[in-house]
Design a protein around this motif. Structure first.
Motif, PDB file in Angstrom:
ATOM      1  N   ALA A 147       0.836  -1.196   0.000  1.00 42.28           N
ATOM      2  CA  ALA A 147       0.000   0.000   0.000  1.00 42.28           C
ATOM      3  C   ALA A 147       0.868   1.242   0.000  1.00 42.28           C
ATOM      4  O   ALA A 147       0.653   2.187  -0.773  1.00 42.28           O
ATOM      5  CB  ALA A 147      -0.924  -0.001   1.210  1.00 42.28           C
ATOM      6  N   MET A 148       1.895   1.217   0.864  1.00 43.12           N
ATOM      7  CA  MET A 148       2.822   2.349   0.926  1.00 43.12           C
ATOM      8  C   MET A 148       4.158   1.958   1.533  1.00 43.12           C
ATOM      9  O   MET A 148       5.183   2.506   1.180  1.00 43.12           O
ATOM     10  CB  MET A 148       2.193   3.499   1.717  1.00 43.12           C
ATOM     11  CG  MET A 148       2.987   4.775   1.611  1.00 43.12           C
ATOM     12  SD  MET A 148       2.002   6.188   2.051  1.00 43.12           S
ATOM     13  CE  MET A 148       3.282   7.445   1.979  1.00 43.12           C
ATOM     14  N   GLY A 149       4.161   1.017   2.462  1.00 42.92           N
ATOM     15  CA  GLY A 149       5.407   0.609   3.094  1.00 42.92           C
ATOM     16  C   GLY A 149       5.762   1.471   4.278  1.00 42.92           C
ATOM     17  O   GLY A 149       6.853   2.049   4.343  1.00 42.92           O
ATOM     18  N   LEU A 150       4.856   1.558   5.261  1.00 37.00           N
ATOM     19  CA  LEU A 150       5.088   2.422   6.409  1.00 37.00           C
ATOM     20  C   LEU A 150       6.336   2.022   7.195  1.00 37.00           C
ATOM     21  O   LEU A 150       7.038   2.881   7.740  1.00 37.00           O
ATOM     22  CB  LEU A 150       3.865   2.426   7.325  1.00 37.00           C
ATOM     23  CG  LEU A 150       2.637   3.176   6.791  1.00 37.00           C
ATOM     24  CD1 LEU A 150       1.462   3.002   7.740  1.00 37.00           C
ATOM     25  CD2 LEU A 150       2.946   4.653   6.601  1.00 37.00           C
ATOM     26  N   VAL A 151       6.640   0.727   7.263  1.00 32.89           N
ATOM     27  CA  VAL A 151       7.811   0.309   8.023  1.00 32.89           C
ATOM     28  C   VAL A 151       9.076   0.875   7.381  1.00 32.89           C
ATOM     29  O   VAL A 151      10.032   1.238   8.086  1.00 32.89           O
ATOM     30  CB  VAL A 151       7.875  -1.230   8.142  1.00 32.89           C
ATOM     31  CG1 VAL A 151       8.156  -1.892   6.788  1.00 32.89           C
ATOM     32  CG2 VAL A 151       8.942  -1.648   9.152  1.00 32.89           C
ATOM     33  N   ALA A 152       9.084   0.992   6.061  1.00 33.29           N
ATOM     34  CA  ALA A 152      10.245   1.583   5.387  1.00 33.29           C
ATOM     35  C   ALA A 152      10.388   3.057   5.737  1.00 33.29           C
ATOM     36  O   ALA A 152      11.500   3.549   5.971  1.00 33.29           O
ATOM     37  CB  ALA A 152      10.116   1.402   3.877  1.00 33.29           C
ATOM     38  N   LEU A 153       9.273   3.769   5.779  1.00 38.23           N
ATOM     39  CA  LEU A 153       9.325   5.192   6.119  1.00 38.23           C
ATOM     40  C   LEU A 153       9.762   5.400   7.566  1.00 38.23           C
ATOM     41  O   LEU A 153      10.531   6.318   7.869  1.00 38.23           O
ATOM     42  CB  LEU A 153       7.974   5.845   5.868  1.00 38.23           C
ATOM     43  CG  LEU A 153       7.484   5.824   4.414  1.00 38.23           C
ATOM     44  CD1 LEU A 153       6.086   6.435   4.321  1.00 38.23           C
ATOM     45  CD2 LEU A 153       8.451   6.566   3.501  1.00 38.23           C
ATOM     46  N   GLU A 154       9.292   4.546   8.470  1.00 39.22           N
ATOM     47  CA  GLU A 154       9.719   4.655   9.864  1.00 39.22           C
ATOM     48  C   GLU A 154      11.209   4.343   9.990  1.00 39.22           C
ATOM     49  O   GLU A 154      11.918   4.982  10.778  1.00 39.22           O
ATOM     50  CB  GLU A 154       8.881   3.733  10.748  1.00 39.22           C
ATOM     51  CG  GLU A 154       7.429   4.180  10.862  1.00 39.22           C
ATOM     52  CD  GLU A 154       6.641   3.395  11.897  1.00 39.22           C
ATOM     53  OE1 GLU A 154       7.254   2.606  12.651  1.00 39.22           O
ATOM     54  OE2 GLU A 154       5.411   3.581  11.964  1.00 39.22           O
ATOM     55  N   ALA A 155      11.676   3.353   9.222  1.00 35.77           N
ATOM     56  CA  ALA A 155      13.106   3.053   9.238  1.00 35.77           C
ATOM     57  C   ALA A 155      13.908   4.250   8.743  1.00 35.77           C
ATOM     58  O   ALA A 155      14.928   4.626   9.349  1.00 35.77           O
ATOM     59  CB  ALA A 155      13.384   1.828   8.365  1.00 35.77           C
ATOM     60  N   GLN A 156      13.467   4.876   7.658  1.00 39.38           N
ATOM     61  CA  GLN A 156      14.166   6.039   7.143  1.00 39.38           C
ATOM     62  C   GLN A 156      14.187   7.167   8.174  1.00 39.38           C
ATOM     63  O   GLN A 156      15.192   7.862   8.322  1.00 39.38           O
ATOM     64  CB  GLN A 156      13.508   6.521   5.854  1.00 39.38           C
ATOM     65  CG  GLN A 156      13.756   5.600   4.664  1.00 39.38           C
ATOM     66  CD  GLN A 156      13.181   6.169   3.382  1.00 39.38           C
ATOM     67  OE1 GLN A 156      12.110   6.792   3.378  1.00 39.38           O
ATOM     68  NE2 GLN A 156      13.882   5.959   2.274  1.00 39.38           N
ATOM     69  N   ALA A 157      13.073   7.348   8.883  1.00 41.47           N
ATOM     70  CA  ALA A 157      13.029   8.393   9.912  1.00 41.47           C
ATOM     71  C   ALA A 157      14.035   8.133  11.024  1.00 41.47           C
ATOM     72  O   ALA A 157      14.455   9.070  11.710  1.00 41.47           O
ATOM     73  CB  ALA A 157      11.621   8.488  10.495  1.00 41.47           C
ATOM     74  N   CYS A 158      14.430   6.873  11.204  1.00 41.26           N
ATOM     75  CA  CYS A 158      15.420   6.499  12.214  1.00 41.26           C
ATOM     76  C   CYS A 158      16.829   6.396  11.627  1.00 41.26           C
ATOM     77  O   CYS A 158      17.749   5.900  12.308  1.00 41.26           O
ATOM     78  CB  CYS A 158      15.031   5.174  12.858  1.00 41.26           C
ATOM     79  SG  CYS A 158      13.478   5.222  13.769  1.00 41.26           S
ATOM     80  N   GLY A 159      17.005   6.832  10.386  1.00 41.97           N
ATOM     81  CA  GLY A 159      18.329   6.828   9.772  1.00 41.97           C
ATOM     82  C   GLY A 159      18.763   5.496   9.219  1.00 41.97           C
ATOM     83  O   GLY A 159      19.958   5.264   9.014  1.00 41.97           O
ATOM     84  N   LEU A 160      17.809   4.586   8.949  1.00 39.66           N
ATOM     85  CA  LEU A 160      18.147   3.266   8.415  1.00 39.66           C
ATOM     86  C   LEU A 160      17.863   3.224   6.915  1.00 39.66           C
ATOM     87  O   LEU A 160      16.706   3.353   6.507  1.00 39.66           O
ATOM     88  CB  LEU A 160      17.348   2.181   9.130  1.00 39.66           C
ATOM     89  CG  LEU A 160      17.650   0.731   8.714  1.00 39.66           C
ATOM     90  CD1 LEU A 160      19.104   0.379   9.000  1.00 39.66           C
ATOM     91  CD2 LEU A 160      16.716  -0.239   9.425  1.00 39.66           C
TER      92      LEU A 160
END
Length: 385
Positions: free
Chosen positions: A286-299
């Motif tokens: 749908a969007m990949g929220l876990v990826a966005l949260e990871a990016q917000a944490c510098g991953l």
């Protein structure tokens, strides 16, 4: 829509996610983020199903429906929807509700909520699983088409979701569809957890975080990693799903560190302790929220460019092909050996995640509700059985 939009005083939403409280998944986290807490972003009567085993702690504002017998097709599905409707009628004072948020176009909660409150404006939110299950189950495809007709507005987080929906429901009027990206918590964007210094770069620390269902591509990931050296894999997933994957890990000779199914703050801290999030999804996100949260944490994120995910991440992550081990090995080697690549992906990820604050998602949904309550739609057809 303006991110400063807010609901008029007293605007109250009714919404149901027919999963047991405590279920894993991005749709569940988004639901809880939007509708629960002491001061929810969207004031709501928000319901999930009573789990067979009590969850550790219920979020403030989440109510439970004591309805069993969930199924996807056949005569049992009709009985399940009828039981859901009855439970909702008993729980909700219809005169206090202003708008319905239909979570998913398929499954039982949407037809049950429409039947329980047949005269309220309806905003449908499309997630990935309703489209995938409608493809696999004839009854769910029928429910999806009926729900799409009955909704006044249909919200999709990415253009890919709109395209997929229109392939399943070609009679649907495209003008009903509104694009509102999902968001991640504003507090995560404002104060991400600190990243500890990297003490050794001999191995690339990979993290898989999420459900281990077929469309998430974990089996493809394991098979592709088998011949690759210089990587360490950690998995954060539901325990039963990880145990089901264990025989494949053993056959492939891949050692994976199991982290458990982590609560959000634990997951965010775990993001800071790894080098790359791997997302080998096989069909649609749908969007990949876990990826966005990871990016917000510098991953940084290494991902299969499936519809939805490629739209949400684009060049802020590194696309690869998990179905070709040689391609995956090449890209992992690039990440491990190219000076500055991980750092540049980390900075691109921070910037990309900042585009998706949850407060904007909530404000745009509230503005849709305001428009519908100020300009009530004509009665929608009652297509549900």
């Amino acid at each position: 829509m303006s991110p400063l939009a807010s609901p008029p005083p007293g605007l109250l939403t009714a919404t149901v996610l027919d999963l047991p409280a405590g279920s894993p998944g991005g749709s569940v986290e988004l639901f809880l983020d939007l509708y629960t807490s002491e001061a929810p972003l969207i004031p709501a009567r928000a319901f999930m199903l009573t789990p067979t085993a009590a969850p550790p702690r219920l979020p403030t504002g989440l109510e439970l429906l004591p309805v069993a017998g969930k199924c996807l097709e056949g005569p049992g599905f009709g009985r399940y929807v009828a039981a859901l409707r009855q439970a909702l009628v008993a729980a909700i004072d219809a005169s206090r509700i202003d708008v319905l948020h239909l979570q998913h176009l398929a499954f039982g909660a949407t037809p049950a909520l429409i039947r329980a409150l047949p005269h309220h404006p309806r905003i449908a939110l499309v997630h990935g699983t309703d489209l995938l299950f409608a493809e696999a189950h004839r009854d769910q495809l029928q429910i999806l088409r009926e729900s799409a007709r009955a909704a006044d507005t249909i919200v999709v987080p990415t253009g890919a979701m709109a395209d997929h929906l229109l392939r399943l429901a070609p009679q649907l009027d495209r003008r009903k569809i509104t694009h509102i990206p999902w968001g991640i918590p504003d507090q995560l964007l404002a104060t991400p957890p600190p990243r500890p210094p990297r003490t050794s770069a001999s191995h690339l620390r990979l993290l898989y975080a999420g459900r281990l269902t077929a469309e998430k591509g974990a089996e493809t990931l394991i098979k592709a990693l088998a011949p690759i050296q210089g990587v360490e894999l950690s998995i954060a997933a539901p325990r039963a799903q990880f145990h089901a994957l264990a025989p494949l890990l053993q056959r492939a000779g891949v050692r994976a560190r199991y982290l458990g199914w982590l609560r959000r703050p634990q997951l965010w801290k775990t993001f800071t302790e790894h080098d790359v999030l791997v997302m080998p999804s096989t069909t649609l996100e749908a969007m990949g929220l876990v990826a966005l949260e990871a990016q917000a944490c510098g991953l940084p994120v290494l991902y299969q460019p499936v519809p939805g995910l490629n739209e949400a991440l684009a060049a802020s992550g590194l696309a690869t092909d998990f179905t070709h081990p040689a391609a995956l090995a090449r890209d992992l080697d690039r990440l491990r050996t190219t000076p500055g690549l991980l750092s540049s992906l980390r900075q691109a990820g921070y910037a990309n995640a900042a585009r998706y604050p949850l407060s904007v998602t909530a404000a745009d949904l509230a503005e849709l509700g305001r428009q519908l309550t100020l300009n009530p739609p004509s009665p929608a057809p009652q297509g549900h059985r």
